[in-house]
Design a protein around this motif. Sequence first.
Motif, PDB file in Angstrom:
ATOM      1  N   CYS A 188       8.544 -14.601 -16.902  1.00 34.25           N
ATOM      2  CA  CYS A 188       8.820 -15.490 -15.772  1.00 34.25           C
ATOM      3  C   CYS A 188      10.233 -15.461 -15.198  1.00 34.25           C
ATOM      4  O   CYS A 188      10.700 -16.475 -14.672  1.00 34.25           O
ATOM      5  CB  CYS A 188       8.485 -16.939 -16.140  1.00 34.25           C
ATOM      6  SG  CYS A 188       6.769 -17.184 -16.670  1.00 34.25           S
ATOM      7  N   CYS A 189      10.906 -14.309 -15.226  1.00 36.67           N
ATOM      8  CA  CYS A 189      12.191 -14.273 -14.529  1.00 36.67           C
ATOM      9  C   CYS A 189      12.663 -12.847 -14.267  1.00 36.67           C
ATOM     10  O   CYS A 189      13.828 -12.522 -14.458  1.00 36.67           O
ATOM     11  CB  CYS A 189      13.257 -15.038 -15.295  1.00 36.67           C
ATOM     12  SG  CYS A 189      14.574 -15.706 -14.233  1.00 36.67           S
ATOM     13  N   ALA A 191      12.997 -10.293 -11.271  1.00 40.33           N
ATOM     14  CA  ALA A 191      12.901 -10.120  -9.817  1.00 40.33           C
ATOM     15  C   ALA A 191      14.205  -9.562  -9.292  1.00 40.33           C
ATOM     16  O   ALA A 191      15.266  -9.762  -9.891  1.00 40.33           O
ATOM     17  CB  ALA A 191      12.591 -11.459  -9.140  1.00 40.33           C
ATOM     18  N   VAL A 236       4.930 -11.895 -15.542  1.00 37.57           N
ATOM     19  CA  VAL A 236       5.247 -12.809 -14.452  1.00 37.57           C
ATOM     20  C   VAL A 236       3.968 -13.413 -13.897  1.00 37.57           C
ATOM     21  O   VAL A 236       2.885 -12.836 -14.013  1.00 37.57           O
ATOM     22  CB  VAL A 236       6.011 -12.107 -13.297  1.00 37.57           C
ATOM     23  CG1 VAL A 236       7.352 -11.575 -13.763  1.00 37.57           C
ATOM     24  CG2 VAL A 236       5.165 -10.995 -12.691  1.00 37.57           C
ATOM     25  N   THR A 243       9.881 -15.727  -8.909  1.00 33.59           N
ATOM     26  CA  THR A 243       9.607 -14.289  -8.939  1.00 33.59           C
ATOM     27  C   THR A 243       8.597 -13.918  -7.859  1.00 33.59           C
ATOM     28  O   THR A 243       7.477 -13.484  -8.179  1.00 33.59           O
ATOM     29  CB  THR A 243       9.096 -13.850 -10.326  1.00 33.59           C
ATOM     30  OG1 THR A 243       7.918 -14.622 -10.639  1.00 33.59           O
ATOM     31  CG2 THR A 243      10.141 -14.068 -11.403  1.00 33.59           C
ATOM     32  N   VAL A 248       9.708  -8.907  -7.265  1.00 30.44           N
ATOM     33  CA  VAL A 248       9.266  -8.305  -8.534  1.00 30.44           C
ATOM     34  C   VAL A 248       9.001  -6.817  -8.344  1.00 30.44           C
ATOM     35  O   VAL A 248       9.435  -5.985  -9.148  1.00 30.44           O
ATOM     36  CB  VAL A 248       8.002  -9.007  -9.056  1.00 30.44           C
ATOM     37  CG1 VAL A 248       7.444  -8.269 -10.272  1.00 30.44           C
ATOM     38  CG2 VAL A 248       8.300 -10.459  -9.415  1.00 30.44           C
ATOM     39  N   HIS A 278       5.282 -20.722 -12.732  1.00 29.23           N
ATOM     40  CA  HIS A 278       6.361 -20.532 -13.710  1.00 29.23           C
ATOM     41  C   HIS A 278       5.925 -21.123 -15.050  1.00 29.23           C
ATOM     42  O   HIS A 278       6.374 -22.208 -15.450  1.00 29.23           O
ATOM     43  CB  HIS A 278       7.627 -21.216 -13.189  1.00 29.23           C
ATOM     44  CG  HIS A 278       8.879 -20.770 -13.873  1.00 29.23           C
ATOM     45  ND1 HIS A 278       9.416 -19.511 -13.714  1.00 29.23           N
ATOM     46  CD2 HIS A 278       9.707 -21.428 -14.722  1.00 29.23           C
ATOM     47  CE1 HIS A 278      10.524 -19.416 -14.434  1.00 29.23           C
ATOM     48  NE2 HIS A 278      10.717 -20.560 -15.051  1.00 29.23           N
TER      49      HIS A 278
END
Length: 300
Positions: A188-189, A191, A236, A243, A248, A278
């Motif tokens: 989840c992070c 990008a 993700v 993102t 991404v 998220h």
Amino acid sequence: MAISEERLRALLKVPNVALLLRGSKTEERSGYRVEYLNFVNCSNEPVRGILTRPLSMDSPGAALVYAHAHGGRYDIGASELTEGRPELLNPLGPVLANLGFVTLAIDMPTFGERATQSESAAAKAAFWYGQTLFGKMLGEQAAAITYLSSRSDVDVARVGMFGMSMGSTLTYWLAAIEPRLAAIAHLCCFADFATLVETGAHDRHGFYLSVPGLLAETSTGEIGGLVAPRPQLICVGEADPLTPPVAVDRALAQARAAYGEKRAARALEFFRQSGVGHEETTEMREVLTRFLKTHLQPGS
């Protein structure tokens, strides 16, 4: 030409940090053990550590540095390992212990028991002294690797790292400059930051992630690519505002190119789930578990 590890470390202003253990206590829970560790860093600041491990281990095993998330929850910090947070399915510490991992989480500056100063104040102070808050975080996470590697229950060749959200960025950026990490996984992070700036999505991130001059020299995709040829899992959610798909895809293309150059394309695994924001999902947990067992617990 991609940025070098040395230049990236200089941009991030990562200090050499030591975590000195000053005390500990142990608690046995159902099927696993928790160690509460009291460290001090080079500035003599107390740093809380929480470690989970199996109740018994016949030989040194695999270990993980666990980088906790942000989420505006400055009260959580390292306790995410054993108590969880809303974005996770459940606490990962017990799960990882049952898989045979020794896992360490430490409070990052302004989080957990170190939430005595605001994130913005800590970031500004660091800038004024020519440093970065993110660099300090990375330096302390590197010191966590050193501590884990010093333990008799840890196989130094099988130390990896995991994180979600802020922990995700800490994970792959540290792996880019830290060869001791054998494999990493993050959620989840991931990008392209320049794309986030173009869309305004960058303002969703905290002050901690501000690194002067970074995008003039490199990108997050290139940083992720510096991890090659070591195994890396990226997860993700397609609906995650942190993102967005276009950001991404740009970062992923660069990371894949770097892995391709190292003839390690299969070592980079990517999982994107539609309709997910998220948060961790059951599907992500399954992918994560398989990845960790495959690359850090072979034969398990």
